[in-house]
Write an enzyme that holds these catalytic residues in place. Structure first.
Site, PDB file in Angstrom:
ATOM      1  N   ARG A  25      -9.586 -10.090   4.434  1.00 46.13           N
ATOM      2  CA  ARG A  25      -9.071  -9.340   5.573  1.00 46.13           C
ATOM      3  C   ARG A  25     -10.221  -8.659   6.336  1.00 46.13           C
ATOM      4  O   ARG A  25     -11.142  -8.117   5.740  1.00 46.13           O
ATOM      5  CB  ARG A  25      -8.118  -8.279   5.018  1.00 46.13           C
ATOM      6  CG  ARG A  25      -7.270  -7.608   6.017  1.00 46.13           C
ATOM      7  CD  ARG A  25      -5.938  -7.224   5.433  1.00 46.13           C
ATOM      8  NE  ARG A  25      -6.039  -6.136   4.468  1.00 46.13           N
ATOM      9  CZ  ARG A  25      -4.987  -5.645   3.819  1.00 46.13           C
ATOM     10  NH1 ARG A  25      -3.789  -6.156   3.998  1.00 46.13           N
ATOM     11  NH2 ARG A  25      -5.135  -4.654   2.966  1.00 46.13           N
ATOM     12  N   ARG A  64       4.973   5.264  -4.615  1.00 43.82           N
ATOM     13  CA  ARG A  64       4.059   4.445  -5.416  1.00 43.82           C
ATOM     14  C   ARG A  64       4.256   4.687  -6.911  1.00 43.82           C
ATOM     15  O   ARG A  64       3.660   4.000  -7.718  1.00 43.82           O
ATOM     16  CB  ARG A  64       2.602   4.818  -5.111  1.00 43.82           C
ATOM     17  CG  ARG A  64       2.044   4.314  -3.809  1.00 43.82           C
ATOM     18  CD  ARG A  64       1.664   2.861  -3.883  1.00 43.82           C
ATOM     19  NE  ARG A  64       0.341   2.516  -3.388  1.00 43.82           N
ATOM     20  CZ  ARG A  64       0.019   2.292  -2.123  1.00 43.82           C
ATOM     21  NH1 ARG A  64       0.888   2.410  -1.171  1.00 43.82           N
ATOM     22  NH2 ARG A  64      -1.214   1.933  -1.810  1.00 43.82           N
ATOM     23  N   LYS A  90       3.324  -6.141   3.014  1.00 39.87           N
ATOM     24  CA  LYS A  90       4.319  -5.110   3.336  1.00 39.87           C
ATOM     25  C   LYS A  90       4.163  -4.640   4.792  1.00 39.87           C
ATOM     26  O   LYS A  90       5.141  -4.514   5.500  1.00 39.87           O
ATOM     27  CB  LYS A  90       4.172  -3.886   2.415  1.00 39.87           C
ATOM     28  CG  LYS A  90       4.439  -4.162   0.954  1.00 39.87           C
ATOM     29  CD  LYS A  90       4.522  -2.878   0.137  1.00 39.87           C
ATOM     30  CE  LYS A  90       3.219  -2.083   0.102  1.00 39.87           C
ATOM     31  NZ  LYS A  90       2.090  -2.775  -0.554  1.00 39.87           N
ATOM     32  N   ARG A  92      -7.222  -1.216  -7.141  1.00 38.84           N
ATOM     33  CA  ARG A  92      -5.900  -0.957  -6.550  1.00 38.84           C
ATOM     34  C   ARG A  92      -4.819  -1.755  -7.279  1.00 38.84           C
ATOM     35  O   ARG A  92      -3.720  -1.261  -7.508  1.00 38.84           O
ATOM     36  CB  ARG A  92      -5.909  -1.326  -5.060  1.00 38.84           C
ATOM     37  CG  ARG A  92      -6.740  -0.363  -4.228  1.00 38.84           C
ATOM     38  CD  ARG A  92      -7.031  -0.909  -2.855  1.00 38.84           C
ATOM     39  NE  ARG A  92      -5.877  -0.922  -1.988  1.00 38.84           N
ATOM     40  CZ  ARG A  92      -5.810  -1.614  -0.842  1.00 38.84           C
ATOM     41  NH1 ARG A  92      -6.821  -2.351  -0.455  1.00 38.84           N
ATOM     42  NH2 ARG A  92      -4.727  -1.569  -0.111  1.00 38.84           N
ATOM     43  N   ARG A 120     -12.506  -3.212   5.568  1.00 44.22           N
ATOM     44  CA  ARG A 120     -12.151  -1.879   5.085  1.00 44.22           C
ATOM     45  C   ARG A 120     -12.785  -1.679   3.714  1.00 44.22           C
ATOM     46  O   ARG A 120     -12.768  -2.595   2.898  1.00 44.22           O
ATOM     47  CB  ARG A 120     -10.630  -1.799   4.914  1.00 44.22           C
ATOM     48  CG  ARG A 120      -9.900  -1.102   6.013  1.00 44.22           C
ATOM     49  CD  ARG A 120      -8.403  -1.303   5.938  1.00 44.22           C
ATOM     50  NE  ARG A 120      -7.801  -0.970   4.640  1.00 44.22           N
ATOM     51  CZ  ARG A 120      -6.504  -1.094   4.360  1.00 44.22           C
ATOM     52  NH1 ARG A 120      -5.669  -1.533   5.291  1.00 44.22           N
ATOM     53  NH2 ARG A 120      -6.018  -0.796   3.186  1.00 44.22           N
TER      54      ARG A 120
HETATM   55  P1  AMP Z   1      -2.213   1.016   1.431  1.00 40.33           P
HETATM   56  O1  AMP Z   1      -2.700   0.698   2.799  1.00 40.33           O
HETATM   57  O2  AMP Z   1      -0.727   1.270   1.358  1.00 40.33           O
HETATM   58  O3  AMP Z   1      -2.634   0.007   0.387  1.00 40.33           O
HETATM   59  O4  AMP Z   1      -2.877   2.414   1.009  1.00 40.33           O
HETATM   60  C1  AMP Z   1      -4.281   2.599   1.002  1.00 40.33           C
HETATM   61  C2  AMP Z   1      -4.645   3.741   0.067  1.00 40.33           C
HETATM   62  O5  AMP Z   1      -4.009   4.948   0.524  1.00 40.33           O
HETATM   63  C3  AMP Z   1      -4.191   3.586  -1.376  1.00 40.33           C
HETATM   64  O6  AMP Z   1      -5.114   2.822  -2.139  1.00 40.33           O
HETATM   65  C4  AMP Z   1      -4.133   5.039  -1.833  1.00 40.33           C
HETATM   66  O7  AMP Z   1      -5.416   5.569  -2.075  1.00 40.33           O
HETATM   67  C5  AMP Z   1      -3.589   5.734  -0.595  1.00 40.33           C
HETATM   68  N1  AMP Z   1      -2.109   5.766  -0.606  1.00 40.33           N
HETATM   69  C6  AMP Z   1      -1.254   5.115   0.240  1.00 40.33           C
HETATM   70  N2  AMP Z   1       0.036   5.396  -0.059  1.00 40.33           N
HETATM   71  C7  AMP Z   1      -0.002   6.247  -1.108  1.00 40.33           C
HETATM   72  C8  AMP Z   1       0.997   6.886  -1.893  1.00 40.33           C
HETATM   73  N3  AMP Z   1       2.313   6.700  -1.643  1.00 40.33           N
HETATM   74  N4  AMP Z   1       0.587   7.693  -2.903  1.00 40.33           N
HETATM   75  C9  AMP Z   1      -0.701   7.893  -3.166  1.00 40.33           C
HETATM   76  N5  AMP Z   1      -1.705   7.304  -2.489  1.00 40.33           N
HETATM   77  C10 AMP Z   1      -1.362   6.491  -1.466  1.00 40.33           C
END
Ligand code: AMP
Length: 213
Positions: A127, A88, A13, A171, A160
């Site tokens: 990654r 989400r 994404k 996740r 990370r």
């Molecule tokens: P991402 O890089 O989008 O995978 O986000 C990394 C982490 O940030 C996720 O595993 C969540 O802990 C938090 N996070 C990101 N976007 C959201 C969201 N819309 N709602 C809740 N937690 C989020």
């Protein structure tokens, strides 16, 4: 153009949103990037979010939607945006609709990127990122010129915390639970298109462009 990109963690994404934002002049709004930067800066939001993120859990909806309400009101977002990592779950989607109604900017398209789980695990656990300049690499698909060192600034690359395998699985589990109702929600609005997220970055980009009229 007001657009949402849905898809599991590791579906690409962020990469696709970056390209779309460049070619269509859209604000690229990534909740994951915003939350990581809040953690790095040690803000109140960052302190509250950190624990959830390290566990691969969702940060509570009220924190994330408050952050997005503020972000969506900025001028660059008014001209058009692409949301990456938000919403989400259905509660966030409902909040987003309410915010966009107030701003009189209804969503136009929801792209749902689809990638099989084994491929996601391979992509995410490989990654690596540079803590200095933010450049990202992949051990197999996009390795740095010398092992473990950033090509751009020479810093040691890191993984990370939330790209470690146990967290990646957590996740994906959260995604599996929350995403199906979200897809139903957007299907009912007629805005959702499914896009095959397998293959190269360019192949996936061309598929998405085919849906952006
Ligand atoms: P991402 O890089 O989008 O995978 O986000 C990394 C982490 O940030 C996720 O595993 C969540 O802990 C938090 N996070 C990101 N976007 C959201 C969201 N819309 N709602 C809740 N937690 C989020």
């Amino acid at each position: 153009m007001y657009l949402v990109l849905l898809g599991p963690p590791g579906a690409g994404k962020g990469t696709q949103a970056t390209a779309l934002s460049r070619d269509y002049g859209l604000a690229h709004i990534s909740t994951g990037d915003m939350l990581r930067s809040a953690v790095r800066d040690g803000t109140q939001l960052g302190k509250e979010a950190r624990d959830y993120m390290d566990r691969g859990a969702l940060v509570p909806d009220e924190l994330v939607t408050a952050m997005m309400r503020e972000r969506l009101q900025r001028d660059d977002a008014k001209k058009g945006f692409i949301l990456d990592g938000f919403p989400r779950n259905v509660a966030q989607a409902e909040q987003l609709d309410a915010i966009l109604e107030e701003l009189d900017q209804p969503l136009e398209l929801v792209v749902n990127l689809q990638v099989p789980e084994a491929e996601l695990i391979r992509r995410m656990t490989g990654r690596r990122v540079c803590p200095g300049c933010g450049e990202s690499y992949h051990l197999v698909f996009n390795p740095p010129k010398s092992l473990g060192i950033c090509d751009q600034c020479g810093e040691d690359l890191i993984q990370r915390d939330d790209d470690k395998e146990a967290t990646v699985r957590a996740r994906l589990e959260v995604y599996g639970r929350e995403n199906a109702p979200l897809v139903d929600y957007y299907n009912a609005t007629g805005l959702l298109v499914n896009v095959d997220g397998r293959g190269t970055v360019d192949q996936v980009y061309e598929r998405i462009r085919g849906e952006v009229k």
